[in-house]
Design a protein around this motif. Structure first.
Motif, PDB file in Angstrom:
ATOM      1  N   LEU A 216      44.310  43.658  34.222  1.00  0.00           N
ATOM      2  CA  LEU A 216      42.679  43.270  34.616  1.00  0.00           C
ATOM      3  C   LEU A 216      42.678  43.201  36.032  1.00  0.00           C
ATOM      4  O   LEU A 216      42.650  41.727  36.622  1.00  0.00           O
ATOM      5  CB  LEU A 216      42.767  41.761  33.725  1.00  0.00           C
ATOM      6  CG  LEU A 216      42.972  41.897  32.414  1.00  0.00           C
ATOM      7  CD1 LEU A 216      42.738  40.666  31.862  1.00  0.00           C
ATOM      8  CD2 LEU A 216      42.710  42.440  31.167  1.00  0.00           C
TER       9      LEU A 216
ATOM     10  N   GLN B 282      35.718  41.872  36.607  1.00  0.00           N
ATOM     11  CA  GLN B 282      34.633  42.842  36.382  1.00  0.00           C
ATOM     12  C   GLN B 282      34.104  43.148  37.806  1.00  0.00           C
ATOM     13  O   GLN B 282      33.486  44.301  37.307  1.00  0.00           O
ATOM     14  CB  GLN B 282      34.114  41.807  35.278  1.00  0.00           C
ATOM     15  CG  GLN B 282      34.535  42.002  34.126  1.00  0.00           C
ATOM     16  CD  GLN B 282      35.206  40.656  34.247  1.00  0.00           C
ATOM     17  OE1 GLN B 282      36.001  39.468  34.907  1.00  0.00           O
ATOM     18  NE2 GLN B 282      35.994  40.030  32.567  1.00  0.00           N
TER      19      GLN B 282
ATOM     20  N   TYR C  26      37.062  42.249  28.572  1.00  0.00           N
ATOM     21  CA  TYR C  26      38.392  42.340  28.361  1.00  0.00           C
ATOM     22  C   TYR C  26      38.529  41.301  27.532  1.00  0.00           C
ATOM     23  O   TYR C  26      39.538  42.077  26.392  1.00  0.00           O
ATOM     24  CB  TYR C  26      38.136  41.416  29.680  1.00  0.00           C
ATOM     25  CG  TYR C  26      38.340  42.528  31.263  1.00  0.00           C
ATOM     26  CD1 TYR C  26      37.949  43.396  31.006  1.00  0.00           C
ATOM     27  CD2 TYR C  26      38.892  41.774  31.765  1.00  0.00           C
ATOM     28  CE1 TYR C  26      37.744  43.899  32.233  1.00  0.00           C
ATOM     29  CE2 TYR C  26      38.618  42.228  33.718  1.00  0.00           C
ATOM     30  CZ  TYR C  26      37.959  43.852  33.408  1.00  0.00           C
ATOM     31  OH  TYR C  26      37.772  43.842  34.637  1.00  0.00           O
TER      32      TYR C  26
ATOM     33  N   THR D  52      46.867  40.060  36.239  1.00  0.00           N
ATOM     34  CA  THR D  52      45.719  40.722  37.069  1.00  0.00           C
ATOM     35  C   THR D  52      46.188  41.218  37.745  1.00  0.00           C
ATOM     36  O   THR D  52      47.324  41.116  38.821  1.00  0.00           O
ATOM     37  CB  THR D  52      45.221  39.044  37.397  1.00  0.00           C
ATOM     38  OG1 THR D  52      45.933  38.332  37.990  1.00  0.00           O
ATOM     39  CG2 THR D  52      45.179  37.944  36.132  1.00  0.00           C
TER      40      THR D  52
ATOM     41  N   ASN E  56      36.720  35.279  30.367  1.00  0.00           N
ATOM     42  CA  ASN E  56      37.537  35.103  30.866  1.00  0.00           C
ATOM     43  C   ASN E  56      38.278  33.729  30.972  1.00  0.00           C
ATOM     44  O   ASN E  56      39.320  33.378  31.148  1.00  0.00           O
ATOM     45  CB  ASN E  56      37.076  34.951  32.511  1.00  0.00           C
ATOM     46  CG  ASN E  56      36.991  36.530  32.866  1.00  0.00           C
ATOM     47  OD1 ASN E  56      36.793  37.406  32.448  1.00  0.00           O
ATOM     48  ND2 ASN E  56      36.037  36.469  34.175  1.00  0.00           N
TER      49      ASN E  56
END
Length: 219
Positions: A3, A6, A41, A61, A158
């Protein structure tokens, strides 16, 4: 699953779309709008978790200053396999092209630029971009307000991901905080003729250097 924050993901994806010809013209924000569904996500994770189960989901991440292991090594580690340093892996760096170089590519007639010919172009333009860097105000295509809105819209999702899969009680998924509030930003004015000529000359010089039977004093 890896991830990325964004706003950073969208900026990177938009640049790749422009570079490879999936976004032509000047209305880049219109193309960015079509990519927004990819930023949820939690919805994406839920689709996989419904099949695999939360306990079998492996998430990490991607952030500045974070782990820079090759994706192949990350995958093997996540499934408990041994990584052999002699395995062939692709370069991990994705060179950023300047705004002028992205605009220059947009002038080319091909609508899809994903062949080996264009990858050669990309590598040369990446060199050029390091020599002629963007002013800080043109570093991002996406305006600060849009980036802030994207982060705000995904903040609660998130936080749930951070608690659910990373065991973070504080709900912080991405440790690297955005500096969007006071970040310098301005509308890119377009590719100037002088810059276009300079890019063309640089491309010609570098392509000529790669010729196997080039003549000395080729100018």
């Amino acid at each position: 699953m890896t991830l990325r924050r964004q706003d950073e993901w969208l900026e990177s994806a938009l640049r790749d779309n422009i570079k490879t010809g999936h976004a032509n013209g000047n209305d880049h924000l219109a193309r960015a709008t079509t990519l927004l569904p990819n930023l949820d996500y939690e919805a994406l994770i839920d689709k996989w978790a419904a099949v695999l189960g939360d306990e079998n989901m492996v998430l990490c991440t991607f952030e500045p200053g974070g782990l820079r292991e090759p994706v192949e090594q990350q995958f093997l580690t996540s499934v408990g396999a041994v990584f052999d340093p002699q395995m062939r892996i692709e370069p991990t760096q994705n060179d950023r092209l300047s705004r002028d170089c992205l605009e220059f590519l947009g002038l080319l007639r091909a609508h899809r630029r994903i062949s080996a010919k264009y990858f050669t172009f990309f590598s040369i333009l990446a060199e050029y971009s390091k020599l002629y860097k963007d002013p800080e105000v043109f570093r991002y295509i996406l305006p600060p307000e849009l980036r802030q809105n994207i982060l705000a819209e995904n903040a609660d999702k998130n936080a749930r991901i951070a608690r659910r899969f990373f065991n973070r009680d504080d709900g912080v998924l991405f440790r690297h905080s955005p500096a969007t509030e006071n970040a310098p930003w301005s509308v890119y004015p377009g590719l100037k003729r002088g810059a276009a000529v300079r890019i063309g000359e640089y491309l010609a010089d570098r392509l000529y250097e790669q010729l196997p039977n080039k003549q000395p004093n080729g100018d």
